[in-house]
Design a protein around this motif. Structure first.
Motif, short mmCIF file in Angstrom:
data_model
loop_
_atom_site.label_atom_id
_atom_site.label_comp_id
_atom_site.label_asym_id
_atom_site.label_seq_id
_atom_site.Cartn_x
_atom_site.Cartn_y
_atom_site.Cartn_z
N GLU A 422 1.31 -0.86 0.21
CA GLU A 422 -0.20 0.22 0.27
C GLU A 422 0.53 1.13 -0.10
O GLU A 422 0.64 2.00 1.11
CB GLU A 422 -1.10 0.02 1.11
CG GLU A 422 -1.93 -1.38 1.24
CD GLU A 422 -2.93 -1.15 0.42
OE1 GLU A 422 -3.68 0.18 0.97
OE2 GLU A 422 -3.26 -2.06 0.01
N TRP A 423 1.27 1.90 -1.46
CA TRP A 423 2.06 3.35 -1.20
C TRP A 423 1.49 3.77 -2.16
O TRP A 423 0.73 3.56 -3.02
CB TRP A 423 3.60 2.38 -1.24
CG TRP A 423 3.96 1.85 -3.10
CD1 TRP A 423 3.37 0.55 -3.08
CD2 TRP A 423 3.95 2.35 -3.79
NE1 TRP A 423 4.02 0.02 -4.34
CE2 TRP A 423 3.98 1.67 -4.88
CE3 TRP A 423 4.31 3.81 -4.75
CZ2 TRP A 423 4.82 1.50 -6.33
CZ3 TRP A 423 4.35 3.34 -6.17
CH2 TRP A 423 4.53 3.50 -6.67
N LYS A 424 1.76 4.76 -1.77
CA LYS A 424 1.26 5.66 -3.00
C LYS A 424 3.14 6.78 -3.42
O LYS A 424 3.90 7.16 -2.24
CB LYS A 424 0.26 6.72 -2.62
CG LYS A 424 -0.36 7.89 -3.41
CD LYS A 424 -1.51 8.62 -2.75
CE LYS A 424 -1.58 9.52 -3.18
NZ LYS A 424 -1.23 10.90 -3.00
N TYR A 425 2.66 7.38 -4.73
CA TYR A 425 3.38 8.79 -4.84
C TYR A 425 3.70 9.47 -4.12
O TYR A 425 2.68 10.07 -3.51
CB TYR A 425 3.78 8.96 -6.20
CG TYR A 425 4.32 8.11 -7.08
CD1 TYR A 425 5.23 7.77 -7.18
CD2 TYR A 425 3.63 7.06 -7.44
CE1 TYR A 425 6.45 7.03 -8.64
CE2 TYR A 425 4.31 6.02 -9.57
CZ TYR A 425 5.66 6.10 -9.35
OH TYR A 425 6.22 5.02 -10.16
N GLU A 426 4.47 10.46 -3.80
CA GLU A 426 4.39 11.56 -3.61
C GLU A 426 4.54 13.07 -4.40
O GLU A 426 5.19 12.57 -5.33
CB GLU A 426 5.90 12.20 -2.70
CG GLU A 426 6.56 11.03 -1.29
CD GLU A 426 5.20 11.08 0.01
OE1 GLU A 426 4.77 12.59 0.12
OE2 GLU A 426 5.15 10.01 0.53
N VAL A 427 3.92 13.17 -3.73
CA VAL A 427 3.41 14.59 -4.97
C VAL A 427 4.67 16.26 -4.95
O VAL A 427 4.37 16.62 -3.57
CB VAL A 427 2.11 15.37 -4.93
CG1 VAL A 427 2.11 15.85 -6.18
CG2 VAL A 427 1.38 13.72 -5.12
N LEU A 428 5.24 16.29 -5.39
CA LEU A 428 5.39 18.32 -5.42
C LEU A 428 4.80 19.05 -6.68
O LEU A 428 4.78 18.30 -7.62
CB LEU A 428 7.32 18.08 -6.13
CG LEU A 428 8.30 17.26 -5.16
CD1 LEU A 428 9.44 17.36 -6.26
CD2 LEU A 428 8.55 17.98 -4.05
N ILE A 429 4.21 20.13 -5.90
CA ILE A 429 3.14 20.83 -7.22
C ILE A 429 4.06 21.85 -7.58
O ILE A 429 5.08 22.93 -6.31
CB ILE A 429 2.49 21.35 -5.92
CG1 ILE A 429 1.53 19.78 -5.70
CG2 ILE A 429 1.81 22.22 -6.35
CD1 ILE A 429 0.66 20.26 -4.01
N MET A 430 4.30 22.45 -8.37
CA MET A 430 4.77 23.51 -8.73
C MET A 430 5.01 24.80 -7.82
O MET A 430 3.22 24.62 -7.71
CB MET A 430 5.11 24.19 -10.47
CG MET A 430 5.74 24.90 -10.97
SD MET A 430 5.76 25.38 -12.21
CE MET A 430 6.03 24.14 -13.34
N ASP A 431 5.71 25.53 -7.39
CA ASP A 431 5.45 26.57 -6.75
C ASP A 431 5.88 27.69 -6.79
O ASP A 431 6.79 28.16 -6.24
CB ASP A 431 5.19 26.28 -5.13
CG ASP A 431 5.01 27.27 -4.16
OD1 ASP A 431 3.78 28.08 -4.64
OD2 ASP A 431 4.93 27.19 -3.40
N PRO A 432 5.53 29.05 -7.51
CA PRO A 432 3.62 29.47 -7.55
C PRO A 432 3.23 28.01 -8.82
O PRO A 432 3.91 28.34 -9.27
CB PRO A 432 3.78 30.48 -8.31
CG PRO A 432 5.37 31.15 -8.76
CD PRO A 432 6.44 29.79 -7.52
N PRO A 433 2.23 28.22 -8.63
CA PRO A 433 1.07 27.20 -9.40
C PRO A 433 1.38 27.91 -11.22
O PRO A 433 1.06 28.81 -11.33
CB PRO A 433 0.44 26.60 -8.79
CG PRO A 433 -0.40 27.46 -8.35
CD PRO A 433 1.26 28.50 -7.36
N SER A 434 1.26 26.86 -12.02
CA SER A 434 1.24 27.39 -13.65
C SER A 434 -0.30 25.99 -13.50
O SER A 434 -0.93 25.47 -13.45
CB SER A 434 2.53 26.57 -14.24
OG SER A 434 2.02 25.13 -14.47
#
Ligand SMILES: *[C@@H]1O[C@H](CO)[C@@H](O)[C@H](O)[C@H]1NC(C)=O
Ligand SMILES: *[C@@H]1O[C@H](CO)[C@@H](O)[C@H](O)[C@H]1NC(C)=O
Ligand SMILES: *[C@@H]1O[C@H](CO)[C@@H](O)[C@H](O)[C@H]1NC(C)=O
Length: 646
Positions: A422-434
């Motif tokens: 039961e694993w899930k990818y970690e997420v990087l979100i562009m900041d500031p977002p596009s």
């Protein structure tokens, strides 16, 4: 009462006394935790005090009071003694505070010529003297204690001394290293190194590396403030008064720049430390990266992963900066404390990157493997393998880096527990977002199920302008959530939208301002679940939010909003009560004739494609009439054609 009974009663009372005060008036032998040879500096003179079970230097114990033990873990105790000096026939009260196995602090009263009773003469029985009136004794035969209670990690520091004039010496080479290396042959956990570097403009600065032994630390109050004290010993120093130093700091200093102030004495005493700003030697420590060669990068990270990112961990949010070679996490732990973590690329194969990980201020360097998926939208997904250390044996192998890669980057190393898939990818979100096109579009009425009313979308007045609706009476109020052709990267949410029409037949609600405007920043399908990340600058809880979305029928969508930018693996599109969630929305399609708001839905099956949208219903009304008539014509022609052929 018979005399025997009286004796018994007395013994019982005596026992009760012991139990109730946890203390005793014992026979006068000096406490075993004091027996050693001690050094102290008293009125500028070196004093050596041998302590045996019967004698404290020249003093003999007459009566003794043992103070109650406050902390069961401590190996010594505090006592107050009435003592006699055979030389000058004086009586003295001596209060002794046991601080660490290597440190005692004591106070001797002035000379009493006659005995007016132990309790009368020795006020220390009722209240031990305060730290500033005590003389500090340093044990001459050092007992090992761990440095962890004093400090641990790597620090760069500035120093400033009170003698000889000068100033603050801030050399990048001023380093304090208190590292515990489990495989090292040295007694690492009992010693630390201070390297002073010379500052050309500061006369009192020096160039010197000193190995100090930790003598333990204790807690004491000065004025109203509780300080942590520590004593250290320079084992190679010949001059006894220079050999020992007393130090002091405040726990939880909360300096804005994450620095830690320490006060240090010049000689073997603690009395000169008045506060962290008022002391003979003042150090300001800043966490520094560990000093190893594995910080130097050897490979490159994916080019389009470079930039500034945001990530939400289980506990803390981090700002992430990625360049060609390094990943840097800046994690704010609370208002005053932050942590800097660096990862440096060492070896790569496909999507896997072997990185060295180090935290500024910590000693350890770990090898960890990152599995980084190609970037899509403003999103980079990755997972992190089990960390591992480099042992001395491994280092001897010239192929150690390749071996480390095989160990840390094996696919098994990503599942911490073999049975836990039961694993899930970690997420990087562009900041500031596009912004990207939202995967769900159309116009909907919605129902909310929330874990507490605060989670719900509710009418609010955005900005300073009041809603013009105040002047207009509205007969039909509905909830509205829409993402239309005008700006497909936005989702507008209006908890109370006025659906009444004005005299022209246009909705009065045209003048409505939505309560919340979400910007879509990325979406994908993982483990048969669709995830969406939105951004709302006005969201006070979390600007970035993670959603799980699902289409449950031709006209209905369900969404579950997470409380943070992180969706837990367990989160389903109907959840609002499970941990980390709070809001469930059911959207019912409600496009009106003039809306030009076609329904669209993209489950995120292939987020790498250019915006690909499944139009569930065609929206453009004017056009569709044309199309329908054209289609009709084609159909008629076709049918005619077929009929004629037969
Ligand atoms: C000795 O007294 C001091 C001051 O009251 C106290 O902080 C310390 O815990 C005591 N030590 C022991 C061993 O009880
Ligand atoms: C990448 O970031 C690291 C750590 O912040 C820095 O030391 C290094 O100089 C940077 N490299 C480039 C090419 O900018
Ligand atoms: C980033 O680069 C990878 C390959 O290097 C590519 O597959 C991916 O589509 C790129 N993503 C974007 C958003 O450009």
């Amino acid at each position: 009462m018979a005399p025997g009974n009286m004796e018994k009663a007395f013994v019982i009372k005596f026992l009760v006394l012991i139990v109730s005060f946890g203390a005793a008036w014992g026979a006068c032998t000096i406490d075993p935790s004091y027996i050693a040879d001690w050094y102290s500096m008293e009125v500028g003179r070196d004093v050596f005090t041998p302590v045996t079970p019967n004698k404290w230097g020249d003093l003999m114990c007459l009566e003794k009071y043992e103070h109650p033990i406050e902390d069961n873990f401590l190996k010594g105790r505090n006592t107050t003694m009435l003592m006699k000096d055979a030389g000058d026939n004086c009586l003295y009260c001596v209060d002794v505070l046991w601080r660490t196995p290597n440190i005692l602090q004591y106070k001797r009263s002035s000379c009493y010529t006659s005995n007016s009773g132990f309790k009368n003469m020795c006020k220390g029985i009722a209240k031990l003297p305060t730290q500033d009136t005590l003389v500090t004794l340093f044990k001459q035969t050092y007992e090992t204690v761990n440095c962890i209670s004093t400090w641990e990690g790597v620090y760069q520091f500035t120093y400033e001394v009170d003698w000889g004039g000068g100033g603050i010496c801030d050399n990048p080479d001023n380093l304090l290293k208190a590292c515990q290396d489990p495989g090292s042959p040295y007694v690492d956990n009992q010693v630390f190194l201070i390297t002073y570097a010379k500052c050309p403009t500061v006369q009192t600065s020096k160039s010197e590396t000193i190995r100090y032994q930790c003598m333990g630390s204790w807690f004491a109050v000065i004025g109203d403030t509780g300080y942590t004290f520590a004593a250290i010993e320079n084992t190679v120093e010949k001059d006894t008064r220079e050999k020992y130093k007393c130090m002091m700091t405040l726990k939880n200093q909360k300096q804005a720049d994450n620095s830690i102030r320490w006060a240090m004495s010049r000689f073997a005493e603690c009395g000169s430390l008045k506060s962290i700003y008022d002391s003979p030697n003042r150090l300001v420590l800043r966490r520094a990266p560990p000093q190893t060669q594995y910080i130097t990068p050897q490979c490159n990270l994916p080019r389009n992963a470079s930039g500034a990112w945001f990530t939400q961990g289980i506990q803390f949010k981090s700002k992430v900066t990625i360049n060609d070679t390094h990943i840097h996490y800046f994690t704010q732990r609370n208002e005053f404390e932050y942590e800097d973590t660096f990862l440096s690329c060492q070896q790569t194969l496909g999507t896997r990157y072997l990185m060295t990980k180090y935290i500024v201020g910590k000693c350890e360097v770990d090898f960890v493997c990152y599995d980084i998926l190609p970037r899509h939208h403003g999103i980079v997904r990755y997972r992190v393998g089990k960390p591992s250390r480099l042992t001395v044996d491994e280092l001897a192998d010239p192929q150690f880096m390749t071996k480390k890669f095989q160990e840390a980057c094996s696919w098994q190393s990503f599942t911490f527990n073999r049975d836990d898939t039961e694993w899930k990818y970690e997420v990087l979100i562009m900041d500031p977002p596009s912004p990207v096109y939202c995967p769900i579009g159309g116009r909907y009425n919605f129902k909310q199920e929330a874990n507490g009313w605060l989670e719900k979308y509710a009418t609010r007045i955005r900005g300073v302008t009041e809603k013009p609706r105040n002047q207009i009476s509205c007969r039909l109020v509905v909830s509205e959530m829409k993402s239309c052709s005008v700006d497909r990267s936005k989702i507008e949410i209006d908890a109370e939208y006025c659906e009444s029409v004005d005299y022209r037949g246009r909705p009065v609600g045209e003048y409505d301002e939505p309560d919340n405007i979400l910007t879509c920043v990325g979406y994908w399908l993982e483990d048969m679940k669709s995830y969406l990340i939105t951004y709302d600058e006005e969201d006070a809880v979390s600007k970035f939010r993670c959603w799980v979305y699902e289409r449950t029928s031709w006209t209905e969508l369900q969404l579950s909003r997470s409380q943070t930018a992180r969706c837990r693996r367990e989160q389903m599109s109907k959840d609002y009560l499970t941990e980390g969630t709070g809001l469930h929305m059911i959207l019912e399609e409600a496009e009106r004739l003039f809306d030009d708001c076609p329904q669209r839905f993209d489950p995120g099956l292939n987020p790498y494609l250019k915006p690909q949208v499944i139009y569930v219903l065609s929206g453009s009304v004017r056009l569709s009439a044309l199309v329908v008539s054209a289609l009709n014509t084609v159909l008629v022609l076709l049918v005619t054609h077929l009929v004629i052929r037969h």
